[in-house]
Write a protein that holds these residues in place. Sequence first.
Motif, PDB file in Angstrom:
ATOM      1  N   ILE A   4     138.106  72.128  47.525  1.00 25.17           N
ATOM      2  CA  ILE A   4     138.058  72.819  46.230  1.00 25.17           C
ATOM      3  C   ILE A   4     138.457  74.280  46.387  1.00 25.17           C
ATOM      4  O   ILE A   4     139.293  74.809  45.633  1.00 25.17           O
ATOM      5  N   VAL A   5     137.867  74.953  47.367  1.00 23.28           N
ATOM      6  CA  VAL A   5     138.166  76.375  47.587  1.00 23.28           C
ATOM      7  C   VAL A   5     139.607  76.555  48.047  1.00 23.28           C
ATOM      8  O   VAL A   5     140.292  77.496  47.618  1.00 23.28           O
ATOM      9  N   LEU A   6     140.085  75.676  48.899  1.00 27.59           N
ATOM     10  CA  LEU A   6     141.479  75.745  49.357  1.00 27.59           C
ATOM     11  C   LEU A   6     142.434  75.722  48.174  1.00 27.59           C
ATOM     12  O   LEU A   6     143.351  76.559  48.071  1.00 27.59           O
ATOM     13  N   ALA A   7     142.226  74.774  47.269  1.00 28.65           N
ATOM     14  CA  ALA A   7     143.135  74.631  46.125  1.00 28.65           C
ATOM     15  C   ALA A   7     143.054  75.844  45.194  1.00 28.65           C
ATOM     16  O   ALA A   7     144.080  76.409  44.798  1.00 28.65           O
ATOM     17  N   ILE A   8     141.841  76.270  44.854  1.00 28.57           N
ATOM     18  CA  ILE A   8     141.689  77.363  43.890  1.00 28.57           C
ATOM     19  C   ILE A   8     142.120  78.696  44.498  1.00 28.57           C
ATOM     20  O   ILE A   8     142.684  79.551  43.802  1.00 28.57           O
ATOM     21  N   SER A   9     141.875  78.888  45.797  1.00 31.60           N
ATOM     22  CA  SER A   9     142.249  80.159  46.425  1.00 31.60           C
ATOM     23  C   SER A   9     143.757  80.373  46.409  1.00 31.60           C
ATOM     24  O   SER A   9     144.233  81.516  46.411  1.00 31.60           O
ATOM     25  N   LEU A  10     144.539  79.282  46.388  1.00 25.31           N
ATOM     26  CA  LEU A  10     145.999  79.380  46.340  1.00 25.31           C
ATOM     27  C   LEU A  10     146.543  79.351  44.915  1.00 25.31           C
ATOM     28  O   LEU A  10     147.758  79.425  44.714  1.00 25.31           O
ATOM     29  N   TYR A  11     145.662  79.254  43.953  1.00 21.47           N
ATOM     30  CA  TYR A  11     146.097  79.208  42.554  1.00 21.47           C
ATOM     31  C   TYR A  11     146.977  80.404  42.149  1.00 21.47           C
ATOM     32  O   TYR A  11     147.958  80.228  41.411  1.00 21.47           O
ATOM     33  N   PRO A  12     146.685  81.654  42.606  1.00 21.96           N
ATOM     34  CA  PRO A  12     147.545  82.778  42.193  1.00 21.96           C
ATOM     35  C   PRO A  12     149.023  82.572  42.521  1.00 21.96           C
ATOM     36  O   PRO A  12     149.895  83.120  41.829  1.00 21.96           O
ATOM     37  N   VAL A  13     149.331  81.796  43.558  1.00 16.49           N
ATOM     38  CA  VAL A  13     150.727  81.590  43.957  1.00 16.49           C
ATOM     39  C   VAL A  13     151.495  80.807  42.890  1.00 16.49           C
ATOM     40  O   VAL A  13     152.709  80.988  42.724  1.00 16.49           O
ATOM     41  N   VAL A  14     150.783  79.943  42.157  1.00 16.82           N
ATOM     42  CA  VAL A  14     151.453  79.101  41.148  1.00 16.82           C
ATOM     43  C   VAL A  14     150.957  79.395  39.736  1.00 16.82           C
ATOM     44  O   VAL A  14     151.280  78.663  38.804  1.00 16.82           O
TER      45      VAL A  14
END
Length: 672
Positions: free
Chosen positions: A161-171
């Motif tokens: 969950i944290v992995l996915a959300i932490s990279l959210y700014p990129v997309v």
Amino acid sequence: MTQGAGTASGAAVNAPADQMVEELAHRPMTPLVRGIFTLLTLLTLGMVLNQQFNLHLFGITLIENRYLFLMAAATLPLVFLAYPWRQPKDKSRVGRLNLLDAGLALLTAGCIGWYSWHADAILAEGWEFAAPDTAKILGGVLWVLILEALRRTGGMAIFLIVLAISLYPVVADVMPGPIRGIGQTLEDTFAYHIVSSESAFGIPMRAFGEIVIGFIVFGVALNHTGGGKFFNDLAFALVGRVRGGAAQVGVISSALQGSISGSVISNVISSGVVTIPAMKRTGFRADYAGGVESVASTGAVLMPPVMGSTAFVMASFLGIPYGEIALAAAIPALLFYFGLVVQIDAYAARLGLKGLTREELPSLRETMKAGWLYILVFVVLVFLMVWQQREAVAPFAATALLLVINQLLPKNRLTLDKLLNLLAATGRALAELVAILAGVGFIIGAFSVTGLAGTLANDLIYLAGDSALILLLMGALTSFVFGMGMTVTACYIFLAIVLAPPLVKSGLDPLAVHLFIMYWGMISFITPPVALATFAASSIARTSPFRIGFQAVRLGAVIYIVPFFFVLNPALILRGGPLEVISVIASAAAGVALIGSSLQGYLIGVGRLSGSLPRQLARAMLFVAGFALAVPGGNLIPVSNLTLAGIGLALAAGAVGLVRLTGRDSPVVNTK
């Protein structure tokens, strides 16, 4: 615990460990590793004391970001030293430290140390949005290390969950309308997560450095000086002989031990290894015994004066003293336990179950004689927290008092070896929480840098059509789902960012909203299909975790409904005039008692509510009566509280009359 008659039946009661178990399996400590743990733990505590008490040791005063970096540099590497790549099913099979994990620990300390060295430049030069290349590269490395530490301590679900959300700014800039935000490059995202005061080293870590760490130290010290054993003994001595006493012991001991561990699973294992066999021996079914322990241990994290790390993070979010949160949380927590006690008593009465014998129980006098210091220490802790409002100082003062008194008494006196073990356990507890808080901080950072937090709040209000009730239902469902894959603290932090603002905007009390989120984040511990507490209890009760889960849902029914009550009527969290608060609490308590009696099919003074059709009808009427008494009027139901109370009392009277008309109570049938 004081030995009873020495019978086989008494052995289970008299077999608690002196300390509560740790939830995660950790590596055996070699002298070198234990020395590192001791040194880094003492260094961390020294920094915290210097910061909190303004000691200016060696003339040093740390700015906030350097302080947080140094704390993380001293604690986060311990995750790699203590916890293996994968948690084994058999905790005794944890291997020793390998070179890879030793290297990861050094790399973690080095990366964070570099940021600490440049703490002044981070603030002066605005690295949040203009970081140098080195900061971006090391940010990516540290991002990976924090995520791996999070995976080892929090599990795979929260890691993903944290992995996915932490990279959210990129997309973020290419996402569909409601979740579109301001996009960032990958390297800028990494740098922001580390140097910003809104991400890994933001609110959660600040709460840790300012308040939480003291209570972690207090809990570990209390555990290692015999606190867990004392609370078990005290519970058995107080209520072991009453009807269904073994189960009531589980309620009290679990509530008390929650002050030590703050962990539902550790609580289940440590308390349940004593209480579950005792319950089974006195006539409780295995699934029911497991359900009692699961529910009681879950509620312990909601029980003041020490409610686990989540409540301290909540204090930072709301900007209010922790004592105010603890005071507000007291009535809902007591209602939760009151509902559980009523159900246990009704179950025991319906089946004719007795308490434990005098020979099986410890002496209250001897128990208090051996453990009075724990009561004194808690009095000091509560006095400093509530009356003096010194939340940061209170746990350290209480810990110091505990250790001084403990060394004056021979039974649990710490030797050098025990002291080193205490420091190692403290280091593990700090490292575990730092990994979780830093990792979950990435979620806050992702929403902050993209601007999604504000727009998402407005979108949720739009979807709910300005209906506070619909928003609450959405919040309950979301909290439950995220509670399945996150720790309570992680789930709370996420929802405090996403869900709390729209709920507050809709006119609800901010403290009630945050407590609502915390409560519903706990529910997945006892609700299938996840129900982690029931899986922990099943290994002791020796029955299916899903059978335990079914019982836990019924026993913990209050936890599902009380959060709605105190959000819609804050008088339940002591927000209102004295007369309103008293009347609402009294009505809610009466309602909870009737609901609990209905769920278990027995009403004190009336008898069983099962068998004939009139008794079954009376049982249904009691449930409706209880709900009418407990539910707040005006918001959820367009009827006044007085009218609802009148309806509830009339239904309850009708139910009692209906049972009376059926004649004497039918014989008790034990369906063990």
